[in-house]
Motif scaffolding. Structure first.
Motif, PDB file in Angstrom:
ATOM      1  N   ALA A   5       1.547  -5.226   6.657  1.00 24.82           N
ATOM      2  CA  ALA A   5       2.182  -4.846   5.385  1.00 24.82           C
ATOM      3  C   ALA A   5       2.509  -3.353   5.389  1.00 24.82           C
ATOM      4  O   ALA A   5       3.600  -2.953   4.961  1.00 24.82           O
ATOM      5  N   ALA A   6       1.577  -2.545   5.898  1.00 20.33           N
ATOM      6  CA  ALA A   6       1.810  -1.101   5.952  1.00 20.33           C
ATOM      7  C   ALA A   6       3.002  -0.799   6.852  1.00 20.33           C
ATOM      8  O   ALA A   6       3.824   0.065   6.558  1.00 20.33           O
ATOM      9  N   HIS A   7       3.081  -1.551   7.948  1.00 18.71           N
ATOM     10  CA  HIS A   7       4.184  -1.376   8.893  1.00 18.71           C
ATOM     11  C   HIS A   7       5.511  -1.706   8.208  1.00 18.71           C
ATOM     12  O   HIS A   7       6.484  -0.959   8.317  1.00 18.71           O
ATOM     13  N   ALA A   8       5.535  -2.821   7.486  1.00 16.91           N
ATOM     14  CA  ALA A   8       6.745  -3.235   6.775  1.00 16.91           C
ATOM     15  C   ALA A   8       7.125  -2.206   5.720  1.00 16.91           C
ATOM     16  O   ALA A   8       8.300  -1.868   5.558  1.00 16.91           O
ATOM     17  N   ASP A   9       6.119  -1.687   5.011  1.00 20.79           N
ATOM     18  CA  ASP A   9       6.363  -0.660   3.998  1.00 20.79           C
ATOM     19  C   ASP A   9       6.986   0.582   4.628  1.00 20.79           C
ATOM     20  O   ASP A   9       7.919   1.163   4.075  1.00 20.79           O
ATOM     21  N   ALA A  10       6.446   0.983   5.788  1.00 20.29           N
ATOM     22  CA  ALA A  10       6.964   2.181   6.460  1.00 20.29           C
ATOM     23  C   ALA A  10       8.424   1.976   6.843  1.00 20.29           C
ATOM     24  O   ALA A  10       9.248   2.878   6.705  1.00 20.29           O
ATOM     25  N   ALA A  15      14.141   3.075   5.833  1.00 20.13           N
ATOM     26  CA  ALA A  15      15.502   2.608   5.540  1.00 20.13           C
ATOM     27  C   ALA A  15      16.021   3.233   4.255  1.00 20.13           C
ATOM     28  O   ALA A  15      17.190   3.628   4.176  1.00 20.13           O
ATOM     29  N   ALA A  16      15.155   3.351   3.263  1.00 23.04           N
ATOM     30  CA  ALA A  16      15.557   3.944   1.981  1.00 23.04           C
ATOM     31  C   ALA A  16      15.943   5.409   2.161  1.00 23.04           C
ATOM     32  O   ALA A  16      16.931   5.867   1.597  1.00 23.04           O
TER      33      ALA A  16
END
Ligand code: DCM
Length: 156
Positions: A5-10, A15-16
């Protein structure tokens, strides 16, 4: 699952930031077969004399890893193969031209897989073992990554 999840958040955060067209910087902790990591001393500019992990700015439309490979080719004359993601550190607004923390330095491990190492842009390159990293005069953004780099070298 939490690490995933942390990886996906990063990735979402990265991207943002790219969507906002803020400068991102990538760096490589290149390791060899003798538990050493490549460190580079900046030769010019306001950060001259300070040590860093080689890398540089991600160009518009370029992925982080493409930028990492390109910067290592340009700065060091080598082909690298990126490895694991080691961490992300906020850069100050001078680099980003935006709000403090809007820009980050993202660092991966890597291996030299081709070419001849030459300091095309740095004043000096050194392969150092884990216990010689702390004493270097680091760029502020790079120093927080040292624990992750030491863990990388210890695990090899
Ligand atoms: N930078 C950094 N740490 C690195 C590489 C670069 O803090 N390992 C910073 C220094 C510059 C900016 O990123 O302000 C762009 O780097 P360069 O001048 O190498 O393109």
């Amino acid at each position: 699952a939490r690490a995933m999840a942390a990886h996906a958040d990063a990735h979402a955060a990265a991207a943002a930031r790219r969507a906002l067209d803020v400068t991102q910087v990538v760096g490589a902790a290149l390791v060899d077969d003798r538990r050493r990591v490549l460190v580079a001393q900046r030769g010019t500019g306001g950060l001259a004399g300070l040590w860093e992990f080689p890398g540089g700015k991600v160009e518009r439309g370029e992925s982080d890893l493409s930028a990492l490979v390109r910067e290592c080719r340009e700065e060091l004359g080598v082909l690298i193969t990126p490895g694991s993601f080691l961490g992300e550190v906020p850069l100050d607004g001078v680099v980003a031209g935006g709000a403090p923390g809007a820009s980050t330095l993202r660092v991966w491990s890597g291996r030299v897989t081709g070419g001849e190492l030459v300091a095309h842009e740095h004043s000096e390159l050194r392969w150092l073992p884990a216990d010689e990293l702390e004493a270097l005069d680091w760029i502020p953004a790079d120093r927080p990554l040292l624990p992750a780099v030491r863990a990388l070298l210890a695990a090899r």
